[in-house]
Enzyme design. Structure first.
Site, mmCIF file in Angstrom:
data_model
loop_
_atom_site.group_PDB
_atom_site.id
_atom_site.type_symbol
_atom_site.label_atom_id
_atom_site.label_comp_id
_atom_site.label_asym_id
_atom_site.label_seq_id
_atom_site.Cartn_x
_atom_site.Cartn_y
_atom_site.Cartn_z
ATOM 1 N N ASN A 23 0.849 -1.184 0.000
ATOM 2 C CA ASN A 23 0.000 0.000 0.000
ATOM 3 C C ASN A 23 0.888 1.237 0.000
ATOM 4 O O ASN A 23 1.732 1.396 0.888
ATOM 5 C CB ASN A 23 -0.907 0.003 1.232
ATOM 6 C CG ASN A 23 -1.868 1.193 1.221
ATOM 7 O OD1 ASN A 23 -1.447 2.329 1.384
ATOM 8 N ND2 ASN A 23 -3.144 0.931 1.010
ATOM 9 N N SER A 46 -4.876 -0.180 -3.279
ATOM 10 C CA SER A 46 -5.394 1.153 -2.985
ATOM 11 C C SER A 46 -6.568 0.975 -2.033
ATOM 12 O O SER A 46 -7.501 0.220 -2.325
ATOM 13 C CB SER A 46 -5.851 1.828 -4.282
ATOM 14 O OG SER A 46 -6.092 3.195 -4.050
ATOM 15 N N GLU A 47 -6.541 1.676 -0.886
ATOM 16 C CA GLU A 47 -7.496 1.339 0.170
ATOM 17 C C GLU A 47 -8.930 1.720 -0.167
ATOM 18 O O GLU A 47 -9.854 1.343 0.553
ATOM 19 C CB GLU A 47 -7.075 1.940 1.512
ATOM 20 C CG GLU A 47 -7.087 3.439 1.592
ATOM 21 C CD GLU A 47 -5.710 4.032 1.398
ATOM 22 O OE1 GLU A 47 -4.903 3.419 0.658
ATOM 23 O OE2 GLU A 47 -5.444 5.114 1.964
ATOM 24 N N ASN A 48 -9.141 2.463 -1.259
ATOM 25 C CA ASN A 48 -10.517 2.732 -1.665
ATOM 26 C C ASN A 48 -11.112 1.594 -2.493
ATOM 27 O O ASN A 48 -12.241 1.708 -2.966
ATOM 28 C CB ASN A 48 -10.611 4.058 -2.427
ATOM 29 C CG ASN A 48 -9.700 4.114 -3.625
ATOM 30 O OD1 ASN A 48 -8.572 3.630 -3.573
ATOM 31 N ND2 ASN A 48 -10.161 4.702 -4.706
ATOM 32 N N SER A 88 -11.473 -3.927 1.777
ATOM 33 C CA SER A 88 -10.136 -3.354 1.650
ATOM 34 C C SER A 88 -9.441 -3.288 3.006
ATOM 35 O O SER A 88 -8.262 -3.646 3.142
ATOM 36 C CB SER A 88 -10.243 -1.956 1.052
ATOM 37 O OG SER A 88 -8.971 -1.399 0.887
#
Lengths: 219, 232, 232, 219
Positions: A23, A46-48, A88
């Site tokens: 990340n 990607s944390e979204n 996520s």
């Protein structure tokens, strides 16, 4: 000479290992992607809600429904997967992401990190940073060694509200590569080309551990 | 199948009253319920508590509702793209609760899933932990966090059917599936509304059970915050 | 993309040792890892703890591993289709822990999602609650339940790619997505293995990050327990 | 005359309301689906991961990957959705399913239910029953009023290990329709055609509440 942002990113890219899920935070960490050797098989998260971030799109590929956590338009690679924010952070909290690279305002000599708030001045929120630093097995910080007014950002303890405790493993700044010693202190591993140990000493407010010759970075 | 279709955004939100607690899907401006927000602006409902990862930008998304002072409180993880927001916050006009993004996502999921509390390591040792129960499991420290629910959830999907089943697109999915489940009344707006039976049951992200009202959205602007491109 | 492909079921399970804790996907016989179970039978590994909603039937699925006495303990929610199981249980040869099905699913999800404990109302006031922390939230009583993890998770999907992304089919999905995330090493067998890039990223049920090994399964029997039909 | 299984199912079907999401247990509850009027829009949930259960398949529609919670082959209807067991029980625990109909071995006069275990004799497991009874807003039990050896299954308190406490709202047996009184007791609402109040009294070990004339069931 002190490194520029791209050189910091380039040096961090050497820390990346084959097979990792990674990340990358906003800012310098995002640039790391440009320097990961092609022969390494790694996947950027990607944390979204995206595994397998590709390069920025060309004009005709732009899709408002495909952005990274920095709200930048991106593309996918072959083998990407899309998912919800709950999934996520299940990946992140569940320690499935091996390496987190993020920016910081301050790092303390025991590995605390502050990067989300300046009381009375700036309130942007922590976003996903608190989740990331609480769970990633390896956390590397990318930042300038000193603030614009010359104050060291490597401190005995953080002065700003912290994001997480005892979590940072390694720090790459414009001046040096350092790791957090398990007993406390910044262990100096490498110097930026042409930067002396004395310069790094002067720029480090926290305890600096120097053992033997400190080599210059290679890229 | 139960038919959930309503005619318009205005009809869908007509019973949202002052001081309601709302969840709004979206990450940044990606996947926000554009039609629902416009209808809330038209209705002029006030004193809202808005649970949303972000607060829009100055002149789009939830930012528009901040300008009209319809929002009493924001519960978010990141709000750093909005000058009007920062002004209202520093002046004390706006209450703000900032929550780590993963904790926000999981608290909303817990609300929909009937789980009143759970433990997470995020925020341990920080000011987020203040007043919260701390507990050690297997040598690591965790905070107890509670579920989040809302009177209404407003989500925007790519495709939806008359039974309320939803499919999102790309990273516009983000918080919407959990919010759909955590809203007492969930209002879905979709780019394409199809009859029940046209979506692949195996590809549905939000089963219709979570959606009480659905309508065909229109005039999507889908504004991009950071237009980053490369040369061919 | 990281390539997770291994040549066979035998190669995939070669490092599963005696006394390992395994999760096995499936509901009844639907969606069970047939190839993985056959390989475990061939390897003859013993003393296993198996976490699986059911225990197969007498001569299929986990039931085969009960016959060969490879299973020390079953953690399940329903095991009522298996006479050999009942015999071993009543004779004390087999340890059994029965867990409400929703609690089992959520404990496995929690294991994959890094949540060490959560609260559920299921089982409050019953013998399932014995020894567990009880707490009231909003006037309702809940039990605290802990995460479940496994040394290895064996799941079977419909389609998978070389990066480990999985798509399940019908109700054969059941416990497998949560188990894939809760296994330290997750082994996926698939009916159809395709190159990375061929599956729709928006339709993936289990992202490849959760899968360490994947192989092309073969000779699926897909036995049906209750063949119920109607006339045309 | 006492109802047969299909008549019990038929009587329960009258409790179904338009717009409901319903979970049907194994046995008599599964039969309820056959009697829900076509004009009602309802959706049947199967806890192994299906919303919108259709009729049994024809020979050529059979799919081993599409079963209900009783492991029977089923079909889907238009607008069905498939999901994982975690999502399925999120629906149940989160009270999105409005009505649960299930069988029982015993029900007590305060609404406790026992249906998963006979110590020393039968250990099949609770499956999803404990989750269902802990969360559904309306729970209707379908069962025989007495066991095969004539013992009442409507008791002052359950003798078998219980599945859930104070959860049953209504009971439909071969003899009667009863509801659990909030203060305890089985309130007799309807008699099976030709079955007398005296017969029901004799078959009910728990407190039976009878007020005024008790009508015969209609279907």
């Amino acid at each position: 000479m002190a490194l520029d942002k791209n050189q910091i990113a380039q040096r961090i890219a050497k820390e990346v290992q084959n097979g990792q899920y990674i990340n990358l935070g906003i800012g310098i960490p995002t640039l790391v992607a440009n320097y990961i050797p092609d022969e390494l098989e790694v996947v950027l998260q990607s944390e979204n809600g995206l595994l397998g971030i590709g390069p920025f799109p060309t004009e005709d590929q732009i899709d408002a429904d495909l952005i990274n956590a920095g709200k930048q338009t991106v593309t996918m690679v072959k083998g990407s997967a899309l998912f919800s924010s709950a999934e996520s952070f299940a990946m992140i909290r569940g320690e499935h992401v091996h390496l987190t690279i993020l920016g910081a305002m301050e790092v303390s000599e025991n590995g605390d990190i502050a990067n989300w708030k300046i009381p009375g001045k700036m309130v942007k929120g922590m976003g996903g940073a608190m989740d990331l630093v609480a769970s990633a097995e390896n956390i590397i910080v990318a930042m300038q060694h000193c603030s614009k007014d010359g104050a060291s950002k490597l401190l005995p303890q953080c002065e700003l509200p912290i994001t997480g405790i005892r979590c940072v493993k390694k720090i790459v700044t414009d001046l040096a590569v350092l790791e957090i010693d398990p007993n406390g202190g910044f262990r100096l591993l490498e110097r930026a080309p042409g930067v002396s140990v004395e310069e790094i000493k002067a720029a480090t407010a926290g305890k600096l551990i120097i053992e033997g010759e400190v080599p210059e970075m290679t890229f | 199948m139960i038919n959930k279709v309503v005619a318009s955004a205005d009809e869908a939100i007509q019973d949202i009253q002052d001081n309601a607690v709302l969840m709004l899907g979206g990450f940044g401006l990606s996947g926000i319920p554009e039609n629902g927000i416009q209808a809330l602006l038209r209705k002029g409902v006030k004193g809202l508590t808005c649970i949303s990862n972000n607060a829009g930008v100055d002149n789009f998304g939830i930012g528009l509702m901040l300008k009209t002072r319809q929002v009493k409180k924001m519960i978010s993880s990141y709000v750093g793209e909005n000058a009007e927001f920062e002004r209202q916050l520093l002046s004390g006009e706006l209450e703000v609760e900032l929550i780590p993004q993963g904790t926000l996502a999981e608290r909303i999921r817990a609300g929909g899933a009937g789980i009143p509390a759970f433990f997470t390591p995020a925020g341990y040792g920080t000011e987020v932990a203040e007043g919260k129960e701390v507990r050690e499991f297997n040598g690591k420290m965790y905070l107890m966090e509670h579920w989040l629910k809302a009177d209404f959830a407003l989500v925007k999907a790519w495709k939806g059917d008359t039974a309320g089943n939803l499919i999102f697109k790309g990273t516009a999915r983000n918080f919407s599936p959990m919010m759909a489940a955590a809203g007492k009344i969930t209002i879905a707006e979709v780019e394409e509304l199809v009859p029940a039976g046209e979506l692949d049951p195996n590809a549905i992200h939000t089963p219709g059970i979570y959606v009480q009202r659905i309508f065909q959205g229109k005039d999507y602007e889908k504004r991009i915050e950071q237009r980053t491109v490369r040369q061919k």
